[in-house]
Design an enzyme around this catalytic site. Structure first.
Site, mmCIF file in Angstrom:
data_model
loop_
_atom_site.group_PDB
_atom_site.id
_atom_site.type_symbol
_atom_site.label_atom_id
_atom_site.label_comp_id
_atom_site.label_asym_id
_atom_site.label_seq_id
_atom_site.Cartn_x
_atom_site.Cartn_y
_atom_site.Cartn_z
ATOM 1 N N TYR A 1 -34.283 -5.138 56.949
ATOM 2 C CA TYR A 1 -33.540 -6.233 56.325
ATOM 3 C C TYR A 1 -33.391 -7.338 57.353
ATOM 4 O O TYR A 1 -33.011 -7.084 58.500
ATOM 5 C CB TYR A 1 -32.165 -5.741 55.870
ATOM 6 C CG TYR A 1 -31.271 -6.822 55.287
ATOM 7 C CD1 TYR A 1 -31.590 -7.429 54.066
ATOM 8 C CD2 TYR A 1 -30.117 -7.234 55.947
ATOM 9 C CE1 TYR A 1 -30.761 -8.410 53.525
ATOM 10 C CE2 TYR A 1 -29.288 -8.206 55.409
ATOM 11 C CZ TYR A 1 -29.612 -8.793 54.201
ATOM 12 O OH TYR A 1 -28.799 -9.765 53.667
ATOM 13 N N ASP B 1 -35.913 -8.751 65.565
ATOM 14 C CA ASP B 1 -34.621 -9.029 64.939
ATOM 15 C C ASP B 1 -33.582 -8.057 65.494
ATOM 16 O O ASP B 1 -33.503 -6.897 65.089
ATOM 17 C CB ASP B 1 -34.747 -8.895 63.416
ATOM 18 C CG ASP B 1 -33.433 -9.210 62.700
ATOM 19 O OD1 ASP B 1 -32.431 -9.482 63.390
ATOM 20 O OD2 ASP B 1 -33.421 -9.173 61.461
ATOM 21 N N LYS C 1 -23.979 -10.447 64.562
ATOM 22 C CA LYS C 1 -23.055 -9.314 64.681
ATOM 23 C C LYS C 1 -22.321 -9.267 66.037
ATOM 24 O O LYS C 1 -21.415 -10.059 66.239
ATOM 25 C CB LYS C 1 -23.769 -8.012 64.323
ATOM 26 C CG LYS C 1 -24.275 -8.084 62.862
ATOM 27 C CD LYS C 1 -24.681 -6.790 62.229
ATOM 28 C CE LYS C 1 -24.904 -6.994 60.738
ATOM 29 N NZ LYS C 1 -26.276 -6.913 60.272
HETATM 30 C C1 PLP Z 1 -27.001 -7.962 59.305
HETATM 31 C C2 PLP Z 1 -28.419 -8.276 59.581
HETATM 32 C C3 PLP Z 1 -28.986 -9.526 59.262
HETATM 33 C C4 PLP Z 1 -28.233 -10.571 58.477
HETATM 34 O O1 PLP Z 1 -27.129 -11.041 59.161
HETATM 35 P P1 PLP Z 1 -25.947 -11.752 58.317
HETATM 36 O O2 PLP Z 1 -24.987 -12.203 59.369
HETATM 37 O O3 PLP Z 1 -25.408 -10.712 57.392
HETATM 38 O O4 PLP Z 1 -26.547 -12.889 57.596
HETATM 39 C C5 PLP Z 1 -30.285 -9.784 59.662
HETATM 40 N N1 PLP Z 1 -31.001 -8.863 60.319
HETATM 41 C C6 PLP Z 1 -30.500 -7.642 60.633
HETATM 42 C C7 PLP Z 1 -31.349 -6.680 61.389
HETATM 43 C C8 PLP Z 1 -29.197 -7.315 60.254
HETATM 44 O O5 PLP Z 1 -28.739 -6.081 60.532
#
Ligand code: PLP
Length: 431
Positions: free
Chosen positions: A148, A243, A271
């Site tokens: 994701y 990511d 995060k």
């Molecule tokens: C949480 C997450 C996102 C999206 O971040 P948001 O702050 O919710 O938009 C993108 N990539 C990864 C790997 C994530 O865990």
């Protein structure tokens, strides 16, 4: 173990919420759709604990879906935000702390020469892909099934039936044309990655990947997959975007990808670097980041980007993490929990596979190893849902889906972990 007194107030709030907020929630998984039941409405948090509107206390393994590695309301983070708040909430002019946070991030991550702060992980990943497309002049992006990367239209694509099937959007409201440049291949499948590059390598701008997956539940990369990630895109002139929105500063200081032998052109963060406030970041090689406006032709902007409160929370979080270096302790607590959960499930005769990397883990209700999305999908989600509720009844709050990572904070010590194992022992027997 404090058992549930009542969820009456949460239920009342949820009834009101449903009338004015779609599904009653501002992010879908919070609605508990896949496990059923009513979510608790959070009222406050302290360390490893969260308290709901009815006064129930839970040991929290959601931790705002990852950011709160220092637990709820860490005093230094609270103090930093308070101070920033006293100075001014937003200016639309650059501030000194943005520079300090950018420097801290660049210092911590090899190959990160420049970084741009944004307001969410979604913004970070979609911007990074735009930069990769601008830099290479190519249209296509490769992602992996089950990873994701936020909810940008073209990244909301999971699986084509073969590597070269054009991606089918997972969401209504995304025209297929918007996803037709997104190619999806299975995670941990180096041959599939080779294949997609053999066929259309010249059109691929970037590969985007979670270095350790959290978003199909926790799945670790295999050494062969990592080797392919680090060599195949480069060989074809495509960029590698790692990511680290979930993994950055969570699994170790800086980026886990670097530790796993990856040499990304771009890294995305979110995060933990926001310390629980809205913040994301993307950065990488200087010549790539020099494409970003106002230096270059790739436009990207944000009214609240680098918001002073978010930056203060992020900076304080990194300061504490840098000083404590809690990663060995988190690993030890995670290992203790992993062993205890396995043992508890075995005793109860419930077949599970516990995947864990550092302070991220998932209890998969499957007897078989889980290394990709197909294997994750074989889980008994009904039984997981029952276990989730038995755990919540015993004061343990886990992510309400089989396909999510649970997190530990620095406050999840042996005592909290043992309490969790004890609850799990009872919960496994009851499912
Ligand atoms: C949480 C997450 C996102 C999206 O971040 P948001 O702050 O919710 O938009 C993108 N990539 C990864 C790997 C994530 O865990």
């Amino acid at each position: 173990m404090e058992n549930h007194r009542t969820m009456e107030r949460s239920r009342q709030w949820m009834d009101r919420a449903r009338r004015v907020i779609p599904g009653g929630v501002n992010s879908p998984v919070r609605a508990l759709k896949s496990v059923g039941g009513t979510p608790f409405f959070a009222a406050s948090g302290e360390g490893a604990w969260i308290r709901d509107e009815d006064g129930n206390r839970y040991l929290d393994y959601v931790l705002s879906w990852g950011p709160l590695i220092l637990g709820h309301r860490h005093p230094e983070v609270v103090q930093a935000v308070r101070q920033a708040l006293d100075e001014g909430v937003s200016y639309g002019a650059p501030t000194a702390r943005e520079v300090l946070l950018a420097e801290a991030i660049c210092d911590a991550i090899p190959g990160m020469d420049m970084v741009r702060l944004v307001s969410s992980g979604t913004e970070a990943t979609m911007s990074a892909v735009r930069v990769a497309r601008g830099f290479t002049g190519r249209p296509k992006v490769v992602k992996f099934e089950g990873c994701y990367h936020g909810h940008a239209d073209f990244l909301l694509v999971r699986a084509g039936s073969g590597a070269l099937t054009f991606g089918t959007p997972d969401s209504a409201g995304v025209p297929p044309e918007f996803a037709m440049h997104t190619l999806t291949v299975p995670y941990n499948d180096p041959e599939a990655l080779e294949r997609v590059f053999r066929e259309v390598g010249g059109e691929i701008a970037a590969v985007i990947v979670e270095p350790v997956v959290g978003n199909m539940g926790v799945v670790a990369p295999t050494p062969r997959f990592l080797e392919a990630l680090d060599s195949v895109p480069r060989r074809h002139g495509a960029l590698l975007i790692v990511d680290e929105v979930m993994t950055g500063f969570r699994l170790r200081w800086g980026a886990v990808g670097s530790h796993l032998g990856l040499h990304p052109d771009l890294v995305t963060l979110g995060k933990v670097v926001g310390g629980g406030l809205p913040l994301g970041a993307y950065g990488g090689r200087r010549e790539v980041m020099e494409q970003v406006s106002p230096l270059g032709a790739v436009y990207q902007a944000g009214t609240l980007s680098g918001n002073p409160l978010s930056v203060a929370a992020g900076l304080a979080t990194l300061e504490v993490l840098g000083r404590l270096q809690p990663y060995d302790a988190l690993e030890a607590a995670g290992a203790r929990l992993e062993a205890g959960l396995r043992e508890a499930a075995r005793e109860a005769g419930v077949p599970v596979t516990v995947n864990r990397v550092g302070s991220m883990f998932t209890v998969f209700f499957s007897p078989d190893p889980v290394g990709n999305l197909d294997e994750a999908r074989r889980c008994d989600t009904g039984r997981f849902g029952a276990w989730f509720h038995r755990m919540r009844d015993r004061g343990i709050s886990l992510p309400p889906s089989q396909f999510e990572a649970a997190f530990l904070s620095i406050h999840h010590g042996p005592e909290e972990v043992d309490r969790t194992i004890e609850a799990a022992r009872e919960a496994f027997r009851a499912v």
